[in-house]
Design an enzyme around this catalytic site. Structure first.
Site, PDB file in Angstrom:
ATOM      1  NE  ARG A  10      -4.209  -1.620   0.168  1.00 24.12           N
ATOM      2  CZ  ARG A  10      -4.257  -2.732  -0.561  1.00 24.12           C
ATOM      3  NH1 ARG A  10      -3.256  -3.052  -1.371  1.00 24.12           N
ATOM      4  NH2 ARG A  10      -5.315  -3.519  -0.505  1.00 24.12           N
ATOM      5  CD  GLU A  52      -3.214   2.906  -5.293  1.00 24.33           C
ATOM      6  OE1 GLU A  52      -4.304   2.349  -5.530  1.00 24.33           O
ATOM      7  OE2 GLU A  52      -2.232   2.321  -4.825  1.00 24.33           O
ATOM      8  CG  HIS A 102      -3.266  -1.200  -6.607  1.00 24.04           C
ATOM      9  ND1 HIS A 102      -3.613  -0.519  -5.461  1.00 24.04           N
ATOM     10  CD2 HIS A 102      -3.228  -2.507  -6.253  1.00 24.04           C
ATOM     11  CE1 HIS A 102      -3.802  -1.372  -4.471  1.00 24.04           C
ATOM     12  NE2 HIS A 102      -3.572  -2.602  -4.932  1.00 24.04           N
TER      13      HIS A 102
HETATM   14  C1  8YV Z   1      -6.566  -5.988  -5.440  1.00 25.11           C
HETATM   15  C2  8YV Z   1      -4.787  -5.689  -3.603  1.00 25.11           C
HETATM   16  O1  8YV Z   1      -6.518  -5.702  -6.775  1.00 25.11           O
HETATM   17  O2  8YV Z   1      -5.540  -7.707  -2.706  1.00 25.11           O
HETATM   18  C3  8YV Z   1      -5.088  -6.599  -2.482  1.00 25.11           C
HETATM   19  O3  8YV Z   1      -4.873  -6.199  -1.332  1.00 25.11           O
HETATM   20  O4  8YV Z   1      -4.252  -4.664  -3.424  1.00 25.11           O
HETATM   21  C4  8YV Z   1      -5.135  -6.074  -4.998  1.00 25.11           C
HETATM   22  O5  8YV Z   1      -4.749  -7.387  -5.193  1.00 25.11           O
HETATM   23  C5  8YV Z   1      -7.459  -5.052  -4.762  1.00 25.11           C
HETATM   24  O6  8YV Z   1      -7.473  -5.180  -3.405  1.00 25.11           O
HETATM   25  C6  8YV Z   1      -8.868  -5.158  -5.339  1.00 25.11           C
HETATM   26  O7  8YV Z   1      -9.809  -4.689  -4.414  1.00 25.11           O
END
Ligand code: 8YV
Length: 337
Positions: free
Chosen positions: A241, A270, A288
């Site tokens: 993140r 983002e 992302h």
């Molecule tokens: C996803 C991500 O695309 O899983 C996670 O924590 O950051 C990504 O794999 C995202 O969360 C989709 O909601």
């Protein structure tokens, strides 16, 4: 009069065939287009909902659930769930779930690729070539950092971190990791990884990869002080993140040449990216996409649907969703799984 069925809100268009499984038990309201829902719109969507299937763009906290008396379950499509205020949900008895496991290998593949692209200047070199600046082969052009034989540091050694460590073995890398708690010996052996204190990880890693969950406690865990402790000429890769990194301090370190390069798939604001980072040639920037392969995204939605059905007391696992997240797991710096 027929009893009305529970209502479920699906916040983004996902995969219709998988979402359709919800219709066996629930009345489903879908969002037709990818939407950046304002907090008030989320609150309105939840007002008469019994359950919700959401993604990382949909922030759900005390304000969004205040007017949602029937809400019982929120299933996040994603392993990271910092978009949910898990404590606020738990205080209302609302079950929250995430999707660990199904995206591990795809995300580890991408983290490794991003680290390699940054270290070997792949996108920088491509832009240089496309811009017509390549006037002929040169012995000293685009010299990058070594991968093989170098030291990989992994901050946050959950499933994805372990997947990256296993890949590093094939490249003959020495693997160090830091986690609050050490992994069992057998897992360390399988990953050929050695636990070190955070300071040693910063000081010894040629390539540092961040794979830990974002919590209030680790906001800007990589700040100017941490960056100054990193090995000169190291690279930093973040697939977790954006809030883990002080982006301004990172831009300073890259511009000053203290760090050789960075690979960033996630950003604090983002989809906005700090212009100081876009101005740095030695940063690989991706939107992302670490888990973005069709089979993995489908597996994530499928698991989130199963979790929602179970959390809402239906289906074969009624009342026992496989991936509940709690204030206990949410509040600690546990590894991103
Ligand atoms: C996803 C991500 O695309 O899983 C996670 O924590 O950051 C990504 O794999 C995202 O969360 C989709 O909601």
């Amino acid at each position: 009069m027929a009893e009305s069925r529970p209502k479920v809100w699906v916040s983004q268009p996902l995969y219709e065939d998988l979402e359709a499984r919800l219709e066996q038990w629930f009345d489903v309201t879908r969002t037709a287009q990818v939407t950046d829902h304002a907090p008030a719109a989320i609150a309105a969507a939840l007002a008469d909902a019994d359950g919700a299937l959401v993604t990382l763009n949909d922030r759900i906290g005390a304000a969004e659930i205040a007017g949602a008396p029937r809400l019982r379950a929120v299933a996040n499509v994603g392993v990271g769930y910092n978009n949910l205020d898990v404590a606020a949900l738990a205080a209302r008895g609302i079950v929250a779930t995430n999707t660990p496991g199904v995206l591990t290998e795809t995300t580890a593949d991408f983290g490794f690729a991003l680290m390699m692209a940054a270290a070997r200047r792949i996108t920088e070199a491509e832009h240089w070539l496309r811009d017509g600046r390549w006037q002929g082969w040169g012995f000293h052009q685009m010299l990058g950092a070594e991968i093989h034989g170098s030291t990989l540091g992994i901050l946050g050694m959950g499933r994805i971190g372990q997947g990256i460590a296993r890949r590093a073995r094939g490249f003959g890398m020495r693997v160090l990791y830091h986690n609050r708690s050490r992994l069992p010996d057998a897992v360390e052996r399988d990953c050929a990884a050695t636990w070190v204190a955070r300071e040693s990880l910063l000081a010894e890693s040629d390539h540092l990869v961040l794979v830990l969950p974002y919590t209030a406690a680790n906001h800007h865990v990589i700040d100017a002080v941490a960056l100054a402790r990193m090995k000169p000429g190291a690279t930093l890769t973040n697939i977790a993140r954006g809030g883990l990194v002080d982006e301004g301090a990172l831009a300073d370190a890259l511009q000053a040449g203290r760090l050789a390069a960075a690979g960033l798939d996630v950003f604090e604001g983002e989809p906005a990216v700090d212009p100081r980072l876009t101005a740095c040639r030695n940063v690989v920037l991706t939107p992302h996409i670490a888990s973005a392969s069709l089979p993995t995204r489908r597996a994530m939605v499928s698991l989130a649907v199963d979790n929602l059905v179970a959390a809402m007391g239906q289906g074969p696992d009624a009342g026992r969703p496989s991936d509940p997240v709690t204030p206990q797991t949410g509040g600690k710096a546990v590894p991103l799984q």
